[in-house]
Write a protein that holds these residues in place. Structure first.
Motif, PDB file in Angstrom:
ATOM      1  N   SER A   4      99.528 -36.550 -50.916  1.00 64.12           N
ATOM      2  CA  SER A   4      99.034 -35.203 -50.660  1.00 64.12           C
ATOM      3  C   SER A   4      97.832 -34.918 -51.552  1.00 64.12           C
ATOM      4  N   LYS A   5      96.871 -34.216 -51.001  1.00 64.14           N
ATOM      5  CA  LYS A   5      95.782 -33.751 -51.833  1.00 64.14           C
ATOM      6  C   LYS A   5      96.328 -32.730 -52.829  1.00 64.14           C
ATOM      7  N   ALA A   6      95.763 -32.711 -54.011  1.00 62.56           N
ATOM      8  CA  ALA A   6      96.235 -31.809 -55.059  1.00 62.56           C
ATOM      9  C   ALA A   6      95.311 -30.610 -55.203  1.00 62.56           C
ATOM     10  N   ILE A   7      95.858 -29.551 -55.762  1.00 61.33           N
ATOM     11  CA  ILE A   7      95.043 -28.444 -56.240  1.00 61.33           C
ATOM     12  C   ILE A   7      94.736 -28.746 -57.699  1.00 61.33           C
ATOM     13  N   VAL A   8      93.454 -28.834 -58.019  1.00 58.67           N
ATOM     14  CA  VAL A   8      93.009 -29.149 -59.378  1.00 58.67           C
ATOM     15  C   VAL A   8      92.658 -27.851 -60.085  1.00 58.67           C
ATOM     16  N   LYS A  32     102.699 -26.608 -50.636  1.00 60.56           N
ATOM     17  CA  LYS A  32     103.551 -27.795 -50.824  1.00 60.56           C
ATOM     18  C   LYS A  32     102.724 -29.024 -51.211  1.00 60.56           C
ATOM     19  N   VAL A  33     101.843 -28.840 -52.186  1.00 59.90           N
ATOM     20  CA  VAL A  33     101.018 -29.927 -52.711  1.00 59.90           C
ATOM     21  C   VAL A  33     101.159 -29.954 -54.227  1.00 59.90           C
ATOM     22  N   PRO A  34     100.811 -31.075 -54.869  1.00 62.12           N
ATOM     23  CA  PRO A  34     100.886 -31.138 -56.335  1.00 62.12           C
ATOM     24  C   PRO A  34      99.790 -30.284 -56.985  1.00 62.12           C
ATOM     25  N   GLY A 104      87.108 -34.145 -52.883  1.00 71.38           N
ATOM     26  CA  GLY A 104      87.971 -34.412 -51.751  1.00 71.38           C
ATOM     27  C   GLY A 104      89.375 -33.859 -51.873  1.00 71.38           C
ATOM     28  N   GLN A 105      89.679 -33.116 -52.939  1.00 77.83           N
ATOM     29  CA  GLN A 105      91.018 -32.563 -53.124  1.00 77.83           C
ATOM     30  C   GLN A 105      91.174 -31.243 -52.366  1.00 77.83           C
ATOM     31  N   GLU A 106      92.362 -30.689 -52.410  1.00 72.79           N
ATOM     32  CA  GLU A 106      92.652 -29.444 -51.683  1.00 72.79           C
ATOM     33  C   GLU A 106      91.719 -28.322 -52.119  1.00 72.79           C
ATOM     34  N   MET A 107      91.589 -28.143 -53.418  1.00 71.74           N
ATOM     35  CA  MET A 107      90.635 -27.186 -53.964  1.00 71.74           C
ATOM     36  C   MET A 107      90.575 -27.347 -55.467  1.00 71.74           C
ATOM     37  N   LEU A 108      89.541 -26.765 -56.059  1.00 71.67           N
ATOM     38  CA  LEU A 108      89.384 -26.686 -57.499  1.00 71.67           C
ATOM     39  C   LEU A 108      89.513 -25.218 -57.881  1.00 71.67           C
ATOM     40  N   VAL A 109      90.345 -24.931 -58.887  1.00 67.29           N
ATOM     41  CA  VAL A 109      90.588 -23.549 -59.308  1.00 67.29           C
ATOM     42  C   VAL A 109      90.134 -23.376 -60.743  1.00 67.29           C
ATOM     43  N   LEU A 110      89.395 -22.295 -60.993  1.00 66.29           N
ATOM     44  CA  LEU A 110      88.856 -22.026 -62.322  1.00 66.29           C
ATOM     45  C   LEU A 110      88.993 -20.553 -62.645  1.00 66.29           C
ATOM     46  N   SER A 135      82.697 -30.885 -54.615  1.00 67.48           N
ATOM     47  CA  SER A 135      82.837 -31.460 -53.272  1.00 67.48           C
ATOM     48  C   SER A 135      84.158 -31.067 -52.623  1.00 67.48           C
ATOM     49  N   CYS A 136      84.642 -29.878 -52.954  1.00 70.28           N
ATOM     50  CA  CYS A 136      85.839 -29.330 -52.328  1.00 70.28           C
ATOM     51  C   CYS A 136      85.758 -27.817 -52.470  1.00 70.28           C
ATOM     52  N   PRO A 137      86.607 -27.064 -51.767  1.00 71.15           N
ATOM     53  CA  PRO A 137      86.605 -25.608 -51.955  1.00 71.15           C
ATOM     54  C   PRO A 137      86.870 -25.245 -53.410  1.00 71.15           C
ATOM     55  N   VAL A 138      86.197 -24.204 -53.903  1.00 75.13           N
ATOM     56  CA  VAL A 138      86.324 -23.783 -55.296  1.00 75.13           C
ATOM     57  C   VAL A 138      86.797 -22.335 -55.343  1.00 75.13           C
TER      58      VAL A 138
END
Length: 291
Positions: A4-8, A32-34, A104-110, A135-138
């Motif tokens: 699964s793609k992760a939320i970073v 339901k992702v890491p 390429g992950q689910e998204m990046l959160v900051l 390179s992914c939704p932020v």
């Protein structure tokens, strides 16, 4: 088996970053992702004296960095106990590591770090740079918004579907309503009350097409549409977004400076009350090369 793609999520020990971790953990639970928690430390680049101070237990810069990472894990566990949490403690700048890890992950959160006074309206430099270059939704998590409110997305171009897709995913995962808005600009001083603006066939068709696409992407989703008029597109979006759980905006990356976002996304990021998701995608050529 494809993982699964992760939320970073980036964590630096600040309260805005803690808010971002809690939001990201809840979002990971809904999808339901890491969750991949990242802490970057600059100390190894500045000194070799990272070990404990003689005679002082639990001291030293390396220990402090490890404690910060664990603190972030605790925030995640408190917000979403069942989410799988991956961790990375990295030496160097988040500007270097976060784009690589999140590609390429689910998204990046900051988090969003204000600077006080008028400058408190501004998004922190790392968050703004990632929103312009990742390179992914932020998602930039700002205080405010309504956790029980709808997901709101602004559509302007019938060919730009990334923001709509991201909004549908977020709304479906949360079980929230989706509100799709389109803003038509009018000249300053236009008498909207006396002379209401006719949305026109093109604008109506754009909204209807977006609603149909949303229902195709997420069957069963409650979808609403709003046609707005204003002399400023960002102002109309910000006003409509009051009470939203998440505001989703697209960007073509056509800012004045290379690696910057468009003026509408920039203004919404700076002035929104509540979480904002900037829809970004990995360039097709690069994605194909890495697959």
């Amino acid at each position: 088996m494809v993982e699964s793609k992760a939320i970073v999520v980036g964590y630096d020990g600040s309260e805005p970053a803690a808010r971002a971790v809690r939001w990201a953990a809840k979002e990971a639970a809904q999808r339901k992702v890491p969750l991949h928690l990242v802490h970057c430390t600059l100390w190894p680049l500045l000194t070799k004296n990272l070990g404990p101070v003689p005679g002082i237990a639990d001291s030293g810069l390396q220990h402090a960095a490890e404690n910060t990472l664990q603190e972030g894990v605790e925030h995640a566990n408190q917000a979403a106990p069942d989410v799988k949490v991956l961790t990375s403690l990295l030496n160097g700048s988040p500007r270097v590591h976060l784009p690589r890890i999140s590609a390429g992950q689910e998204m990046l959160v900051l988090g969003s770090r204000g600077l006080g006074g008028f400058m408190g309206l501004l998004v922190g430099s790392v968050s703004l740079e990632m929103a312009a270059t990742a390179s992914c939704p932020v998602a930039v998590i700002k205080p405010g918004g309504d956790p029980d409110g709808p997901v709101m997305v602004a559509v302007h171009d019938p060919g730009a579907t990334a923001a709509l897709e991201d909004a549908c995913t977020a709304a479906a995962a949360a079980g929230a309503r989706l509100v799709i808005i389109h803003v038509r600009t009018v000249p300053a001083g236009y008498r909207l009350v006396r002379d209401p603006v006719d949305p026109g066939a093109a604008a109506e068709a754009l909204l209807d097409s977006a609603v149909a696409k949303a229902r195709e992407l997420a069957p069963g989703l409650t979808v609403e549409k709003q046609f707005l008029t204003d002399t400023s597109v960002p102002r109309a979006i910000l006003h409509a977004a009051q009470g939203a759980r998440l505001t989703v905006v697209g960007t073509k990356g056509h800012g004045l400076v290379k690696g910057s976002i468009g003026s509408t996304a920039h203004a919404v990021l700076h002035h929104a009350k509540g979480p904002v998701l900037v829809s970004r995608r990995q360039p097709a050529a690069k994605a194909a090369h890495e697959s």
